[in-house]
Design an enzyme around this catalytic site. Structure first.
Site, PDB file in Angstrom:
ATOM      1  N   ARG A 137     -23.193   8.068 -14.508  1.00 27.33           N
ATOM      2  CA  ARG A 137     -21.789   7.672 -14.755  1.00 27.33           C
ATOM      3  C   ARG A 137     -20.793   8.490 -13.940  1.00 27.33           C
ATOM      4  O   ARG A 137     -19.619   8.610 -14.297  1.00 27.33           O
ATOM      5  CB  ARG A 137     -21.427   7.755 -16.238  1.00 27.33           C
ATOM      6  CG  ARG A 137     -22.179   6.774 -17.097  1.00 27.33           C
ATOM      7  CD  ARG A 137     -21.381   6.392 -18.328  1.00 27.33           C
ATOM      8  NE  ARG A 137     -22.148   5.465 -19.137  1.00 27.33           N
ATOM      9  CZ  ARG A 137     -23.000   5.831 -20.065  1.00 27.33           C
ATOM     10  NH1 ARG A 137     -23.183   7.107 -20.323  1.00 27.33           N
ATOM     11  NH2 ARG A 137     -23.657   4.935 -20.756  1.00 27.33           N
ATOM     12  N   LYS A 159     -11.912   4.235  -1.418  1.00 28.52           N
ATOM     13  CA  LYS A 159     -12.555   2.918  -1.452  1.00 28.52           C
ATOM     14  C   LYS A 159     -14.035   3.094  -1.137  1.00 28.52           C
ATOM     15  O   LYS A 159     -14.393   3.670  -0.105  1.00 28.52           O
ATOM     16  CB  LYS A 159     -11.928   1.982  -0.418  1.00 28.52           C
ATOM     17  CG  LYS A 159     -10.597   1.415  -0.839  1.00 28.52           C
ATOM     18  CD  LYS A 159     -10.121   0.376   0.164  1.00 28.52           C
ATOM     19  CE  LYS A 159      -8.803  -0.231  -0.280  1.00 28.52           C
ATOM     20  NZ  LYS A 159      -8.249  -1.131   0.740  1.00 28.52           N
ATOM     21  N   GLU A 201      -7.157   2.780  14.776  1.00 30.37           N
ATOM     22  CA  GLU A 201      -6.607   3.064  13.439  1.00 30.37           C
ATOM     23  C   GLU A 201      -5.533   4.157  13.513  1.00 30.37           C
ATOM     24  O   GLU A 201      -4.591   4.162  12.723  1.00 30.37           O
ATOM     25  CB  GLU A 201      -7.722   3.478  12.460  1.00 30.37           C
ATOM     26  CG  GLU A 201      -8.779   2.405  12.202  1.00 30.37           C
ATOM     27  CD  GLU A 201      -8.369   1.347  11.167  1.00 30.37           C
ATOM     28  OE1 GLU A 201      -7.236   1.372  10.680  1.00 30.37           O
ATOM     29  OE2 GLU A 201      -9.220   0.470  10.876  1.00 30.37           O
ATOM     30  N   LYS A 242      -1.928   8.335   5.640  1.00 29.50           N
ATOM     31  CA  LYS A 242      -2.752   7.593   4.677  1.00 29.50           C
ATOM     32  C   LYS A 242      -2.619   8.201   3.277  1.00 29.50           C
ATOM     33  O   LYS A 242      -2.534   7.473   2.283  1.00 29.50           O
ATOM     34  CB  LYS A 242      -4.221   7.550   5.118  1.00 29.50           C
ATOM     35  CG  LYS A 242      -5.066   6.808   4.106  1.00 29.50           C
ATOM     36  CD  LYS A 242      -6.162   5.991   4.670  1.00 29.50           C
ATOM     37  CE  LYS A 242      -6.794   5.154   3.545  1.00 29.50           C
ATOM     38  NZ  LYS A 242      -8.023   4.500   3.920  1.00 29.50           N
ATOM     39  N   GLU A 252      -4.230  -0.409  -4.374  1.00 26.40           N
ATOM     40  CA  GLU A 252      -3.753  -1.502  -3.530  1.00 26.40           C
ATOM     41  C   GLU A 252      -3.126  -2.649  -4.330  1.00 26.40           C
ATOM     42  O   GLU A 252      -3.470  -3.821  -4.161  1.00 26.40           O
ATOM     43  CB  GLU A 252      -4.878  -2.030  -2.611  1.00 26.40           C
ATOM     44  CG  GLU A 252      -4.318  -2.785  -1.411  1.00 26.40           C
ATOM     45  CD  GLU A 252      -5.354  -3.127  -0.343  1.00 26.40           C
ATOM     46  OE1 GLU A 252      -6.159  -2.236   0.006  1.00 26.40           O
ATOM     47  OE2 GLU A 252      -5.339  -4.249   0.127  1.00 26.40           O
ATOM     48  N   ARG A 256      -0.161  -0.267  -0.326  1.00 25.29           N
ATOM     49  CA  ARG A 256      -1.400   0.088   0.395  1.00 25.29           C
ATOM     50  C   ARG A 256      -1.871  -1.052   1.311  1.00 25.29           C
ATOM     51  O   ARG A 256      -2.561  -0.816   2.301  1.00 25.29           O
ATOM     52  CB  ARG A 256      -2.502   0.489  -0.595  1.00 25.29           C
ATOM     53  CG  ARG A 256      -3.753   1.004   0.104  1.00 25.29           C
ATOM     54  CD  ARG A 256      -4.697   1.740  -0.819  1.00 25.29           C
ATOM     55  NE  ARG A 256      -5.897   2.144  -0.107  1.00 25.29           N
ATOM     56  CZ  ARG A 256      -6.829   2.961  -0.587  1.00 25.29           C
ATOM     57  NH1 ARG A 256      -6.688   3.484  -1.795  1.00 25.29           N
ATOM     58  NH2 ARG A 256      -7.886   3.274   0.131  1.00 25.29           N
ATOM     59  N   ASN A 260      -3.494  -2.605   6.188  1.00 23.37           N
ATOM     60  CA  ASN A 260      -4.275  -3.704   6.757  1.00 23.37           C
ATOM     61  C   ASN A 260      -3.613  -4.316   7.986  1.00 23.37           C
ATOM     62  O   ASN A 260      -3.998  -5.416   8.408  1.00 23.37           O
ATOM     63  CB  ASN A 260      -4.491  -4.787   5.705  1.00 23.37           C
ATOM     64  CG  ASN A 260      -5.478  -4.339   4.660  1.00 23.37           C
ATOM     65  OD1 ASN A 260      -6.618  -4.046   4.976  1.00 23.37           O
ATOM     66  ND2 ASN A 260      -5.031  -4.261   3.427  1.00 23.37           N
ATOM     67  N   HIS A 263      -5.681  -6.217  10.429  1.00 18.42           N
ATOM     68  CA  HIS A 263      -7.000  -6.429   9.828  1.00 18.42           C
ATOM     69  C   HIS A 263      -7.274  -7.895   9.460  1.00 18.42           C
ATOM     70  O   HIS A 263      -8.425  -8.292   9.379  1.00 18.42           O
ATOM     71  CB  HIS A 263      -7.175  -5.549   8.592  1.00 18.42           C
ATOM     72  CG  HIS A 263      -7.398  -4.093   8.920  1.00 18.42           C
ATOM     73  ND1 HIS A 263      -6.508  -3.353   9.655  1.00 18.42           N
ATOM     74  CD2 HIS A 263      -8.423  -3.249   8.622  1.00 18.42           C
ATOM     75  CE1 HIS A 263      -6.969  -2.111   9.783  1.00 18.42           C
ATOM     76  NE2 HIS A 263      -8.128  -2.024   9.169  1.00 18.42           N
ATOM     77  N   HIS A 267     -10.581  -8.949  10.874  1.00 16.85           N
ATOM     78  CA  HIS A 267     -11.745  -9.278  10.032  1.00 16.85           C
ATOM     79  C   HIS A 267     -12.283 -10.663  10.367  1.00 16.85           C
ATOM     80  O   HIS A 267     -13.498 -10.889  10.373  1.00 16.85           O
ATOM     81  CB  HIS A 267     -11.371  -9.216   8.546  1.00 16.85           C
ATOM     82  CG  HIS A 267     -11.317  -7.819   8.008  1.00 16.85           C
ATOM     83  ND1 HIS A 267     -10.472  -7.449   6.986  1.00 16.85           N
ATOM     84  CD2 HIS A 267     -11.987  -6.700   8.348  1.00 16.85           C
ATOM     85  CE1 HIS A 267     -10.634  -6.162   6.717  1.00 16.85           C
ATOM     86  NE2 HIS A 267     -11.550  -5.686   7.529  1.00 16.85           N
ATOM     87  N   HIS A 282     -15.527  -2.766  14.305  1.00 14.39           N
ATOM     88  CA  HIS A 282     -14.347  -2.942  13.446  1.00 14.39           C
ATOM     89  C   HIS A 282     -13.039  -2.524  14.146  1.00 14.39           C
ATOM     90  O   HIS A 282     -12.061  -3.278  14.160  1.00 14.39           O
ATOM     91  CB  HIS A 282     -14.539  -2.150  12.146  1.00 14.39           C
ATOM     92  CG  HIS A 282     -13.349  -2.184  11.250  1.00 14.39           C
ATOM     93  ND1 HIS A 282     -12.928  -3.324  10.604  1.00 14.39           N
ATOM     94  CD2 HIS A 282     -12.454  -1.207  10.912  1.00 14.39           C
ATOM     95  CE1 HIS A 282     -11.840  -3.053   9.894  1.00 14.39           C
ATOM     96  NE2 HIS A 282     -11.533  -1.781  10.067  1.00 14.39           N
TER      97      HIS A 282
HETATM   98  N1  GLY Z   1      -8.732   1.008   4.974  1.00  8.95           N
HETATM   99  C1  GLY Z   1      -7.632   0.594   4.220  1.00  8.95           C
HETATM  100  C2  GLY Z   1      -7.510   1.305   2.916  1.00  8.95           C
HETATM  101  O1  GLY Z   1      -8.166   2.305   2.695  1.00  8.95           O
HETATM  102  O2  GLY Z   1      -6.739   0.897   2.092  1.00  8.95           O
END
Ligand code: GLY
Length: 385
Positions: A137, A159, A201, A242, A252, A256, A260, A263, A267, A282
Site C-alpha cells: 500500500r 505522474k 520540453e 514545473k 491536473e 497543469r 501539454n 502534446h 501524441h 516523444h
Molecule cells: N508531463 C506533464 C505533466 O507532468 O503534467
C-alpha cells in the site's frame, strides 16, 4: 531555489548544486540538480531514510552506464540494496512487467519503510513510481532521472503509470517521490537525438509563460548541449517552472494542462507511427506539435506569424524535427490523426481542448476548439510540409 553548496545530514556537497522545492504540504520534496550528483545519492537517500534497504529499478542499458556508481554511493553510507532490472523501452510499462516487479519486491522482503529508487528515464520512473505506490500500500520512492526529458518533466510531479492496449499511461496513480536527484553529468551518455528530444520540453517552459527564458535559450542552447553551468541552469529553471505548476494543480484539474503545450498534436503523431521510437520519440513529437500549436494559433489570429516562425526556427536550429514531413515513413491520413486527437485525455464531453498561444510565453488553455478548423489546418500543414 537555493544555489551553491548544500549541507544536509551526512551530505557534504562540494559541487555547484541547485535545489528546487516542490511545495505540496506534507508531500513536499526537493529536486536536487548538479553535475556528479549520483556519487552522493546514497548519502542523500540515507539522510531521508536512514537504515532503509533500497530496491533499485533500472533497465539493462542504464545499468551498464550508471549502476556501479549508484551502488557504490549506497554502499559508502551502508545502505543495503537489491537491483531489479527490466528491458529498455515502453514495452516495460506493461501489466506483466508491473506484476512481476511487485512480486519480486515482495519475494525479496522489501518492507513499507524501505525505498524504491527509479534509476533511469521516463519509462523507469513511471513504472517504478507506480510499483512503489502500491506495494504494501505504498513505499517511499526516489527518482534518479538519467535522461534530459525525465529530469525536466517526467520525474517531477508524481505522474506514474503503465500503458494498456487502449493507449499510453491509462493505468496509474499520482504518487509523489520523496526526492529527485538530477545528475546533469549523466546526460553526457545520451545520444544527441535523445538529448535534443529532452530539449523540446525545456523550450516548452519558455513558451508557456516565460519569454525571457525562451530568449535566453535562443542565445545559450549550445551551452546546454555542451554541459556545465548552462545545462544546470536550464534543468533547474525547467524544474522550478514545473514545480510551480504542480504546486498549484497537482492532479491536473486546471492549470497543469498547460504543460501539454504541443502534446495534443505530438501524441497523435506518436500514435500515428505506432509509437515506433525509430521514427519518432516523444520529445520530437512535442517539437513538431509545439510548432503546429503556434502555427494553428497564428492561423486563428491569436498570435503573429513572426512568433510561430521564431519558435520553428529555434527548434530547427537545435536539430529537432518541426514538420510532419520530417517524420520518416508514412503517416496515417488526416482523418485518422483527427481520430487520435479526439481521444486526447483533455477532451471533455466530446469537445477538443488545445494549449494555444497569444505569442512567445503567452500560452493558454482553449476548450472547445473547432474540429473542422483543426482538420483544415492539418490538411494545409501536410501540403506545406
Ligand atoms: N508531463 C506533464 C505533466 O507532468 O503534467
Amino acid at each position: 531555489m537555493s544555489e551553491g553548496s548544500i549541507a544536509a545530514d551526512g551530505v557534504i556537497d562540494t559541487q555547484t548544486c541547485r535545489t528546487v522545492r516542490v511545495d505540496l504540504g506534507e508531500r513536499s520534496y526537493d529536486i536536487v540538480i548538479g553535475d556528479g550528483l549520483i556519487a552522493e545519492s546514497g548519502a542523500r537517500i540515507a539522510a531521508l531514510f536512514p537504515g532503509s534497504r533500497v530496491a533499485i529499478v533500472i533497465d539493462e542499458t542504464v545499468a551498464k552506464h550508471h549502476l556501479p556508481a549508484f551502488e557504490a554511493s549506497l554502499e559508502a553510507v551502508g545502505l543495503e540494496h537489491e537491483t531489479f532490472t527490466v528491458k529498455p523501452g515502453e514495452g516495460s510499462k506493461s501489466f506483466p512487467v508491473f506484476q512481476d516487479l511487485c512480486d519480486r519486491l515482495l519475494a525479496a522482503r522489501f518492507e513499507r519503510g524501505d525505498v524504491v529508487a527509479a534509476l533511469g528515464g521516463g519509462v523507469i520512473g513511471d513504472l517504478a513510481g507506480f510499483v512503489a505506490g502500491v506495494v504494501r500500500r505504498g513505499m517511499p520512492f526516489v527518482q534518479v532521472p538519467t535522461t534530459l526529458l525525465a529530469q525536466v518533466d517526467s520525474s517531477v510531479g508524481g505522474k506514474t503509470s503503465i500503458n494498456t492496449r487502449h493507449g499510453k499511461n491509462l493505468i496509474g496513480i499520482f504518487n509523489q517521490p520523496a526526492l529527485v536527484l538530477a545528475d546533469t553529468k549523466v546526460l553526457d551518455t545520451l545520444t544527441p537525438r535523445d538529448f535534443r528530444a529532452g530539449y523540446a520540453e525545456i523550450a516548452k517552459y519558455g513558451l508557456l509563460d516565460d519569454p525571457d527564458f525562451f530568449a535566453w535559450l535562443e542565445e545559450n542552447w549550445s551551452g546546454i548541449f555542451e554541459g556545465g553551468p548552462a545545462r544546470i541552469k536550464a534543468v533547474a529553471h525547467s524544474c522550478e517552472a514545473k514545480a510551480r505548476v504542480v504546486a498549484m494543480d497537482e492532479r491536473e484539474d486546471g492549470v497543469r494542462a498547460l504543460l501539454n503545450l504541443g502534446h495534443t498534436f505530438g501524441h497523435a503523431l506518436e500514435r500515428g507511427v505506432g509509437y515506433d521510437g525509430a521514427l519518432l520519440v516523444h520529445g520530437e513529437g512535442v517539437a513538431i506539435g509545439t510548432v503546429l500549436a503556434h502555427r494553428f494559433s497564428a492561423e486563428q489570429g491569436l498570435c503573429s506569424e513572426a512568433d510561430a516562425e521564431r519558435v520553428e526556427q529555434h527548434l530547427a536550429k537545435v536539430g529537432l524535427p518541426t514538420h510532419m514531413s520530417d517524420i520518416p515513413g508514412q503517416l496515417p491520413g488526416i482523418p485518422e490523426l483527427m481520430r487520435y486527437i479526439a481521444q486526447d485525455k483533455k477532451v471533455s464531453r466530446g469537445a477538443l481542448t488545445f494549449i494555444l498561444t497569444r505569442g512567445i510565453g503567452r500560452s493558454f488553455i482553449e476548450k472547445d476548439v473547432d474540429r473542422d478548423a483543426v482538420e483544415g489546418f492539418l490538411e494545409r500543414s501536410g501540403d506545406k510540409a
